[in-house]
Motif scaffolding. Structure first.
Motif, mmCIF file in Angstrom:
data_model
loop_
_atom_site.group_PDB
_atom_site.id
_atom_site.type_symbol
_atom_site.label_atom_id
_atom_site.label_comp_id
_atom_site.label_asym_id
_atom_site.label_seq_id
_atom_site.Cartn_x
_atom_site.Cartn_y
_atom_site.Cartn_z
ATOM 1 N N ASP A 152 38.654 46.071 35.432
ATOM 2 C CA ASP A 152 39.176 45.145 34.422
ATOM 3 C C ASP A 152 40.310 44.407 35.102
ATOM 4 O O ASP A 152 41.379 44.985 35.357
ATOM 5 C CB ASP A 152 39.669 45.885 33.185
ATOM 6 N N GLY A 268 43.324 35.100 34.371
ATOM 7 C CA GLY A 268 42.069 35.549 33.761
ATOM 8 C C GLY A 268 41.165 34.394 33.396
ATOM 9 O O GLY A 268 39.958 34.412 33.679
ATOM 10 N N ASN A 269 41.738 33.370 32.768
ATOM 11 C CA ASN A 269 40.938 32.192 32.385
ATOM 12 C C ASN A 269 40.315 31.535 33.610
ATOM 13 O O ASN A 269 39.160 31.086 33.578
ATOM 14 C CB ASN A 269 41.814 31.171 31.657
ATOM 15 N N LYS A 272 37.393 33.641 35.110
ATOM 16 C CA LYS A 272 36.229 33.467 34.228
ATOM 17 C C LYS A 272 35.594 32.096 34.444
ATOM 18 O O LYS A 272 34.370 31.974 34.577
ATOM 19 C CB LYS A 272 36.662 33.613 32.767
ATOM 20 N N LEU A 395 30.745 38.578 36.785
ATOM 21 C CA LEU A 395 31.111 39.082 35.465
ATOM 22 C C LEU A 395 30.231 40.279 35.112
ATOM 23 O O LEU A 395 29.010 40.218 35.257
ATOM 24 C CB LEU A 395 30.939 37.994 34.407
ATOM 25 N N THR A 398 30.337 39.463 29.045
ATOM 26 C CA THR A 398 30.893 38.192 28.574
ATOM 27 C C THR A 398 32.335 38.415 28.129
ATOM 28 O O THR A 398 32.588 39.226 27.233
ATOM 29 C CB THR A 398 30.082 37.641 27.394
ATOM 30 N N PRO A 399 33.312 37.735 28.750
ATOM 31 C CA PRO A 399 34.719 37.951 28.375
ATOM 32 C C PRO A 399 35.008 37.377 26.992
ATOM 33 O O PRO A 399 34.454 36.338 26.605
ATOM 34 C CB PRO A 399 35.493 37.189 29.451
ATOM 35 N N TYR A 401 38.177 36.246 24.218
ATOM 36 C CA TYR A 401 39.584 35.883 24.121
ATOM 37 C C TYR A 401 40.281 36.680 23.026
ATOM 38 O O TYR A 401 39.670 37.064 22.023
ATOM 39 C CB TYR A 401 39.730 34.380 23.831
ATOM 40 N N LEU A 410 42.422 36.267 27.747
ATOM 41 C CA LEU A 410 41.320 37.196 27.539
ATOM 42 C C LEU A 410 41.798 38.583 27.129
ATOM 43 O O LEU A 410 42.841 39.060 27.570
ATOM 44 C CB LEU A 410 40.492 37.311 28.819
ATOM 45 N N GLU A 411 40.978 39.238 26.278
ATOM 46 C CA GLU A 411 41.208 40.642 25.936
ATOM 47 C C GLU A 411 41.097 41.502 27.185
ATOM 48 O O GLU A 411 41.929 42.365 27.451
ATOM 49 C CB GLU A 411 40.168 41.112 24.909
ATOM 50 N N ARG A 412 40.034 41.290 27.913
ATOM 51 C CA ARG A 412 39.794 42.000 29.173
ATOM 52 C C ARG A 412 38.862 41.137 30.003
ATOM 53 O O ARG A 412 38.221 40.227 29.497
ATOM 54 C CB ARG A 412 39.205 43.388 28.942
ATOM 55 N N LEU A 413 38.772 41.455 31.286
ATOM 56 C CA LEU A 413 37.901 40.706 32.182
ATOM 57 C C LEU A 413 37.234 41.716 33.124
ATOM 58 O O LEU A 413 37.751 42.052 34.183
ATOM 59 C CB LEU A 413 38.707 39.672 32.973
#
Length: 417
Positions: A152, A268-269, A272, A395, A398-399, A401, A410-413
């Protein structure tokens, strides 16, 4: 179109064409995961609109946002005669004490003095000296999870880099990073829509504890100065004026909070975005120029901050027929401005190296993000290192937000290789 109709455009967006009012719950799950669909409709039909859920006029156009950020008729400092809707804020005394001295919430001449004292540590030539440290830290973090085959990225990589860097700059122990993050997250929750009394009380406790922590370290630095930013702030003077104790505490808290929050989300963004784009990371990070261009496009394409508010300091009539009354707020939708089709060719496509590269992710005018050079450097070094070390990155799911508009992260990646 019936101008008097209240129209359901998207299932979660309702627009009254006669008044330019919209109803759009910022916690609506579909909007949280993809605000750009709503932004796209607003660009086409009403780039200036009254957002009923917030109670003020908002602006989604890139050029208008840029102008309003620089318009000195508006500012961040709350007008002195502006009440808080009758709200009793006694339970927020410690939080308000921190906010009262924040350069982000002040205007000249106080803002000018504070920013001048702090700015010398964040100019590009000073920040560039941190490049080897950031690269070393990024490699050490990757060493810790490379053999696992998956991670993560948010807690393992995106968060530690900016937190450790800003803590080291200030001269506070990096082993206290989890506590700093906890205080920061609880305080930042106050800027989100619809926060509860519980959130307010938690933010106030965090502000009190954070302030006491900084005061203790400031006292240590007075006795034994170092070459860190806290020592610099204690010694700094501008025209004979030094930071007061409260200003010092607030400035340190602001730098710690702002020095990581947006960069964590943007990292994170960006990862992704790059992975979903299908583009070859080797090409994106082939040179310093392509690396810088990639980071700029990531900042534009999926920004970490989507709304910035300002107060009107008088009655202001704007070109689009909107009149803002003294003391009223406006909302500048930075995430929408970065996707404005009037300002960008193929605004919805991720195109590193685009000829029309610009963005409002760091703001503009006197409140342009003081940490922008540091954030850019952290992104350039960390992303380059990550994709060089892990060329098969992909990935694992699917990430999603977090429901934290106007912060966008993001919540997690979950990644694998």
């Amino acid at each position: 179109m019936n101008d008097s109709a209240n129209i359901s455009i998207l299932p979660y967006l309702h627009f009254d064409a006669a008044t330019r009012h919209i109803r759009l719950d910022p916690h609506e799950p579909v909007f949280v995961q993809n605000p750009y669909a709503a932004y796209g409709w607003l660009h086409a039909h009403s780039p200036a609109f009254f957002w009923e859920d917030y109670g003020f006029w908002c602006f989604a156009g890139h050029d208008e946002i840029s102008r309003l950020l620089r318009d000195r008729r508006f500012g961040r400092e709350k007008p002195a005669d502006d009440s808080d809707g009758g709200m009793d804020r006694a339970h927020l005394a410690d939080f308000d004490r921190v906010e009262r001295h924040s350069m982000l919430e002040l205007e000249p001449p106080v803002h000018t003095r504070l920013r001048t004292l702090v700015n010398r540590a964040f100019v590009s030539r000073q920040v560039e000296r941190l490049r080897p440290r950031i690269e070393k830290l990024a490699n050490e973090l990757i060493d810790g999870f490379e053999s696992d085959g998956g991670v993560d990225l948010m807690p393992a990589f995106a968060t530690p880099i900016p937190v450790v860097v800003i803590a080291e700059m200030l001269g506070v122990p990096t082993e206290n990073a989890p506590q700093l993050l906890d205080w920061s997250h609880r305080m930042v929750a106050m800027y989100m829509h619809g926060h509860s009394r519980e959130t307010q009380e938690s933010a106030n406790r965090a502000a009190a504890e954070f302030s006491a922590y900084i005061r203790d370290y400031a006292n240590e630095r007075r006795k034994k100065p170092g070459d860190d930013l806290l020592s610099l702030l204690l010694a700094a003077e501008e025209d004979g004026a030094k930071l007061s104790e409260d200003e010092l505490v607030t400035t340190a808290i602001l730098l710690l909070n702002a020095g990581h929050e947006a960069t964590v989300n943007q990292t994170g963004n960006a990862v992704k975005t790059i992975l979903k784009s299908g583009r070859d990371p080797k090409a994106l990070f082939a040179s310093p120029e392509s690396t810088a261009a990639t980071v700029e496009e990531c900042l534009r394409y999926d920004a970490p901050l989507h709304m910035f508010t300002r107060y009107a300091y008088g009655e202001i009539k704007l070109d689009d027929g909107i009149t803002i009354q003294p003391g009223e707020q406006i909302g500048l939708i930075l995430g929408a401005g970065n996707r404005d089709p009037r300002a960008f060719e193929e605004s919805g496509r991720f195109l590193p190296g685009r000829a029309d590269q610009k963005n409002v992710s760091f703001g503009a005018g006197i409140h342009f993000c003081i940490g922008a050079p540091l954030a850019r450097l952290e992104m350039q070094v960390s992303l380059n290192t990550l994709f060089t070390r892990l060329p098969d990155l992909r990935l694992a799911e699917t990430p999603l937000y977090r429901d934290t508009y106007h912060f966008h992260g993001l919540e997690r990646l979950l990644l694998e290789w």
